[in-house]
Design an enzyme around this catalytic site. Sequence first.
Site, PDB file in Angstrom:
ATOM      1  CE1 TYR A   1      -4.293   1.633   0.511  1.00 49.43           C
ATOM      2  CE2 TYR A   1      -3.141   2.715   2.348  1.00 49.43           C
ATOM      3  CZ  TYR A   1      -4.162   2.543   1.532  1.00 49.43           C
ATOM      4  OH  TYR A   1      -5.099   3.366   1.554  1.00 49.43           O
TER       5      TYR A   1
ATOM      6  NE  ARG B   1      -5.855  12.592  -6.317  1.00 50.65           N
ATOM      7  CZ  ARG B   1      -5.833  11.378  -5.366  1.00 50.65           C
ATOM      8  NH1 ARG B   1      -4.844  10.502  -5.415  1.00 50.65           N
ATOM      9  NH2 ARG B   1      -6.873  11.417  -4.410  1.00 50.65           N
TER      10      ARG B   1
ATOM     11  CE  LYS C   1      -6.581   3.396  -1.713  1.00 54.29           C
ATOM     12  NZ  LYS C   1      -6.788   4.134  -0.792  1.00 54.29           N
TER      13      LYS C   1
ATOM     14  CD  GLU D   1      -8.700   5.104  -3.700  1.00 53.41           C
ATOM     15  OE1 GLU D   1      -9.735   4.424  -3.289  1.00 53.41           O
ATOM     16  OE2 GLU D   1      -8.231   5.981  -3.260  1.00 53.41           O
ATOM     17  CG  ASP D   2      -5.939   7.485  -6.309  1.00 47.76           C
ATOM     18  OD1 ASP D   2      -6.586   7.755  -5.391  1.00 47.76           O
ATOM     19  OD2 ASP D   2      -4.595   7.053  -6.067  1.00 47.76           O
TER      20      ASP D   2
ATOM     21  CG  ASP E   1     -11.050   5.400  -0.559  1.00 50.06           C
ATOM     22  OD1 ASP E   1     -11.613   5.646   0.806  1.00 50.06           O
ATOM     23  OD2 ASP E   1      -9.682   5.132  -0.482  1.00 50.06           O
ATOM     24  CG  ASP E   2      -9.154   9.347  -3.690  1.00 47.88           C
ATOM     25  OD1 ASP E   2      -8.282   8.970  -2.942  1.00 47.88           O
ATOM     26  OD2 ASP E   2      -9.407   8.678  -4.843  1.00 47.88           O
TER      27      ASP E   2
ATOM     28  CG  ASN F   1      -0.703   9.074   1.006  1.00 46.09           C
ATOM     29  OD1 ASN F   1      -0.203   9.146   1.921  1.00 46.09           O
ATOM     30  ND2 ASN F   1      -2.258   9.016   1.041  1.00 46.09           N
TER      31      ASN F   1
ATOM     32  CG  ASN G   1      -4.133   5.863   4.109  1.00 46.88           C
ATOM     33  OD1 ASN G   1      -5.046   5.299   3.700  1.00 46.88           O
ATOM     34  ND2 ASN G   1      -3.152   6.401   3.575  1.00 46.88           N
TER      35      ASN G   1
HETATM   36  N1  NAD Z   1      -4.451  10.376   3.407  1.00 47.65           N
HETATM   37  C1  NAD Z   1      -5.297   9.802   2.730  1.00 47.65           C
HETATM   38  O1  NAD Z   1      -6.213   9.232   3.040  1.00 47.65           O
HETATM   39  C2  NAD Z   1      -5.642  10.906   1.363  1.00 47.65           C
HETATM   40  C3  NAD Z   1      -6.667  10.487   0.754  1.00 47.65           C
HETATM   41  C4  NAD Z   1      -6.984  11.122  -0.366  1.00 47.65           C
HETATM   42  C5  NAD Z   1      -6.187  11.839  -0.948  1.00 47.65           C
HETATM   43  N2  NAD Z   1      -4.763  11.928  -0.305  1.00 47.65           N
HETATM   44  C6  NAD Z   1      -3.851  12.674  -0.654  1.00 47.65           C
HETATM   45  O2  NAD Z   1      -4.208  13.873  -1.055  1.00 47.65           O
HETATM   46  C7  NAD Z   1      -3.509  14.365  -2.216  1.00 47.65           C
HETATM   47  C8  NAD Z   1      -4.508  15.290  -3.105  1.00 47.65           C
HETATM   48  O3  NAD Z   1      -5.567  14.688  -3.539  1.00 47.65           O
HETATM   49  P1  NAD Z   1      -6.677  15.092  -4.233  1.00 47.65           P
HETATM   50  O4  NAD Z   1      -7.674  14.060  -4.857  1.00 47.65           O
HETATM   51  O5  NAD Z   1      -7.560  15.963  -3.412  1.00 47.65           O
HETATM   52  O6  NAD Z   1      -6.230  15.740  -5.544  1.00 47.65           O
HETATM   53  P2  NAD Z   1      -6.478  16.992  -6.438  1.00 47.65           P
HETATM   54  O7  NAD Z   1      -5.609  17.014  -7.585  1.00 47.65           O
HETATM   55  O8  NAD Z   1      -8.114  16.922  -6.673  1.00 47.65           O
HETATM   56  O9  NAD Z   1      -6.362  18.299  -5.457  1.00 47.65           O
HETATM   57  C9  NAD Z   1      -5.051  18.978  -5.196  1.00 47.65           C
HETATM   58  C10 NAD Z   1      -5.206  20.331  -4.661  1.00 47.65           C
HETATM   59  O10 NAD Z   1      -4.134  20.858  -4.219  1.00 47.65           O
HETATM   60  C11 NAD Z   1      -4.029  22.049  -4.678  1.00 47.65           C
HETATM   61  N3  NAD Z   1      -2.490  22.367  -4.617  1.00 47.65           N
HETATM   62  C12 NAD Z   1      -1.673  22.297  -5.849  1.00 47.65           C
HETATM   63  N4  NAD Z   1      -0.713  22.858  -5.462  1.00 47.65           N
HETATM   64  C13 NAD Z   1      -0.525  23.538  -4.261  1.00 47.65           C
HETATM   65  C14 NAD Z   1       0.134  24.431  -3.735  1.00 47.65           C
HETATM   66  N5  NAD Z   1       1.309  24.790  -4.082  1.00 47.65           N
HETATM   67  N6  NAD Z   1      -0.594  25.151  -2.598  1.00 47.65           N
HETATM   68  C15 NAD Z   1      -1.737  24.908  -2.263  1.00 47.65           C
HETATM   69  N7  NAD Z   1      -2.706  24.186  -3.077  1.00 47.65           N
HETATM   70  C16 NAD Z   1      -2.024  23.322  -3.905  1.00 47.65           C
HETATM   71  C17 NAD Z   1      -4.588  22.285  -6.006  1.00 47.65           C
HETATM   72  O11 NAD Z   1      -5.133  23.473  -6.523  1.00 47.65           O
HETATM   73  C18 NAD Z   1      -5.853  21.279  -5.675  1.00 47.65           C
HETATM   74  O12 NAD Z   1      -6.985  22.221  -5.375  1.00 47.65           O
HETATM   75  C19 NAD Z   1      -2.917  13.427  -2.882  1.00 47.65           C
HETATM   76  O13 NAD Z   1      -1.382  13.568  -2.554  1.00 47.65           O
HETATM   77  C20 NAD Z   1      -3.329  12.352  -2.310  1.00 47.65           C
HETATM   78  O14 NAD Z   1      -2.486  11.183  -1.886  1.00 47.65           O
HETATM   79  C21 NAD Z   1      -4.592  11.489   0.784  1.00 47.65           C
HETATM   80  O1  LMR Z   2      -3.893   5.452  -1.217  1.00 46.26           O
HETATM   81  C1  LMR Z   2      -3.643   6.110  -0.199  1.00 46.26           C
HETATM   82  O2  LMR Z   2      -2.766   5.840   0.572  1.00 46.26           O
HETATM   83  C2  LMR Z   2      -4.798   7.097   0.342  1.00 46.26           C
HETATM   84  C3  LMR Z   2      -5.505   7.906  -0.821  1.00 46.26           C
HETATM   85  O3  LMR Z   2      -6.549   7.080  -1.286  1.00 46.26           O
HETATM   86  C4  LMR Z   2      -4.837   8.472  -1.513  1.00 46.26           C
HETATM   87  O4  LMR Z   2      -5.053   8.666  -2.852  1.00 46.26           O
HETATM   88  O5  LMR Z   2      -3.571   9.115  -1.328  1.00 46.26           O
HETATM   89 MG    MG Z   3      -6.943   7.292  -3.281  1.00 45.98          MG
END
Ligand code: NAD
Ligand code: LMR
Ligand code: MG
Length: 602
Positions: free
Chosen positions: A128, A181, A199, A270-271, A293-294, A444, A489
């Site tokens: 993962y 993404r 996943k 997802e993603d 999920d996101d 991540n 997460n």
């Molecule tokens: N921990 C978790 O469970 C979890 C879950 C989902 C997503 N994530 C992580 O969150 C991140 C974003 O996912 P998402 O689906 O929202 O992506 P996304 O592409 O939909 O959104 C990214 C956002 O970040 C903004 N951004 C980009 N550069 C920036 C900067 N320099 N300053 C401020 N904002 C900025 C963009 O404008 C956009 O609004 C990914 O890295 C993903 O791995 C983590």
């Molecule tokens: O995949 C993960 O670890 C969490 C989340 O779904 C992500 O997109 O970052």
């Molecule tokens: Mg994800």
Amino acid sequence: MWRLARAAAKFRQIRRFSAAVSGPCIVHKRGTDILHDPWFNKDTGFPLTERDRLGLRGLLPPRVISFEQQYDRFMESFRSLENNTRGEPSNVVALAKWRILNRLHDRNETLYYRVLIDNIKDFAPIIYTPTVGLVCQNYGGLFRRPRGMYFSAKDKGEMMSMIYNWPAEKVDMIVLTDGSRILGLGDLGVQGIGIPIGKLDMYVAAAGINPQRILPVMLDVGINNEKLLGDSLYLGLRQPRLEGDEYLSVVDEFMEAVYARWPKAIVQFEDFQMKWAFETLQRYRRKFCMFNDDVQGTAGVALAGLLGAVRAQGRPIEDFVKQKIVVVGAGSAGIGVLNMAKQAISMMGSHENSAANNQFWLIDKFGLITSDRKDLDPAAAPFARNPGEIEGLNEGATLLQVVKKVKPHVLLGLSGVGGIFNEEVLKAMKDSDSPRPAIFAMSNPTMNAECTAEEAFRHAGPNIVFASGSPFEHVDLGDGKVGRVNQANNMYLFPGIGLGTLLCGAHFITDGMLQAAAKCLASYITEEEIQKGILFPSISSIRHITTQVAAAVVRAAVEEELAEGHGEVGSKELTHMSEEETVEYVAGSMWYPVYTPLVHEK
Ligand SMILES: NC(=O)c1ccc[n+]([C@@H]2O[C@H](COP(=O)([O-])OP(=O)(O)OC[C@H]3O[C@@H](n4cnc5c(N)ncnc54)[C@H](O)[C@@H]3O)[C@@H](O)[C@H]2O)c1
Ligand SMILES: O=C(O)C[C@H](O)C(=O)O
Ligand SMILES: [Mg+2]
């Protein structure tokens, strides 16, 4: 009364039945076909009688090795790989560990899932996040055997028949991506298949979904990543991504095909890039049993963390409404979190609801989002601030300016930008209005985290509570003190959301079911743990957590009169189950890897 007693008796009967599910397994193949099928293969573990029955005599060395011996032998090889690669670059080590696990998966799934379940804390970071990100980036070179299914834009019109190419008669869980993404790594196209695979491995490990009933899917609609388009090893369609109706018609066709064959399957999106994450969620959530999920899983996990951060300050949960929260990243995850937090506040029945949005500050790549923003995204609009409401905080204000002026209780990153919580920003969090500021670097994989755990404690002070999307080691603060690292997460929720939905037989996944999942996770942590800075449980107890979360989802569905039942457990039985019985029902339904006798049938 009589009906109630009858339902309870039936439930007891079912429970006895579920505790004894590991009966024989029917196989339709013999000889080498079985040895080459990781679903059924036991390697040297086939007992002699079974070797006779299945035409395996002579195809294996004569000695029978027990499951435990096979397990120990694998763990020994894994430990010696660890020793032999010590000192080598971390990416090399991570991929070597992934390879050895993947090879086991491709040979013997029962053994693979047992070592995964028993060593989940060590192995989750390999199958993962973060290693799965590296695997996706290097997928072309790592590809040996396919896992899951691939539907491409070129398959238009064929999906209804293609879906029958999948060998399993029943499928419970599907994780679907279009690769647009992948974590914070951007558009990886077909290489994103690693994410559904990872996943679903978590579904097996955490939720006990039978691995013969999972299906990872890649929907290849092209790729907008020039580097991969030019890579001779790239295995996906070499064309720009489909857009608009053309894109949606491919997803529509896939969804129709899935539900034509498996009407009770659950599809986890997802993603997907933000626009499609939201659009497909709106399009399908009342038509099919699906969730994103996101958007939704992440939101529940973040909400649990945010509520934990309130408790860590020694305040009652109701004070959540008074917390100032800066969210960095206005994408599918960031907006999902804000929507759910807002919903939670209105469910708390706070009188300050109308002011609820006033506690959030949302920042994207152009800075603070205000109503002055040109082409303001409708999804972000409800969270746009009034420019100048705090002196000097106007449209596009920088993260540092916002943190300095707002003095937030929580700084939460879902931006995908590694290191964006830099020294200055973290130091500014020392002036937070909270006695225990929370810093959540949720992006991540590890290199995309907004800051490391060590940086957070060093610059923002030892008093913070910290969580990250990918795992970090706890931080040594000196004098015997430890800076606790939590992993925030969505893995803490999606397995329970999927399993709970499956077991209650609801046709849709409602906000009520998702809120129940988040609430369950939030209340999992004790007051004593919270005071130590523990906001999320250890991943070692992921099966236990998932059981509780799934039971909460089942009960929420029952309350909403959506539970139609699953297998032999009907809606009436579900309705009459106590909380404890629901947990037992969930636990008893989980698959656990042991060798079961194989019986051949033509
Ligand atoms: N921990 C978790 O469970 C979890 C879950 C989902 C997503 N994530 C992580 O969150 C991140 C974003 O996912 P998402 O689906 O929202 O992506 P996304 O592409 O939909 O959104 C990214 C956002 O970040 C903004 N951004 C980009 N550069 C920036 C900067 N320099 N300053 C401020 N904002 C900025 C963009 O404008 C956009 O609004 C990914 O890295 C993903 O791995 C983590
Ligand atoms: O995949 C993960 O670890 C969490 C989340 O779904 C992500 O997109 O970052
Ligand atoms: Mg994800």
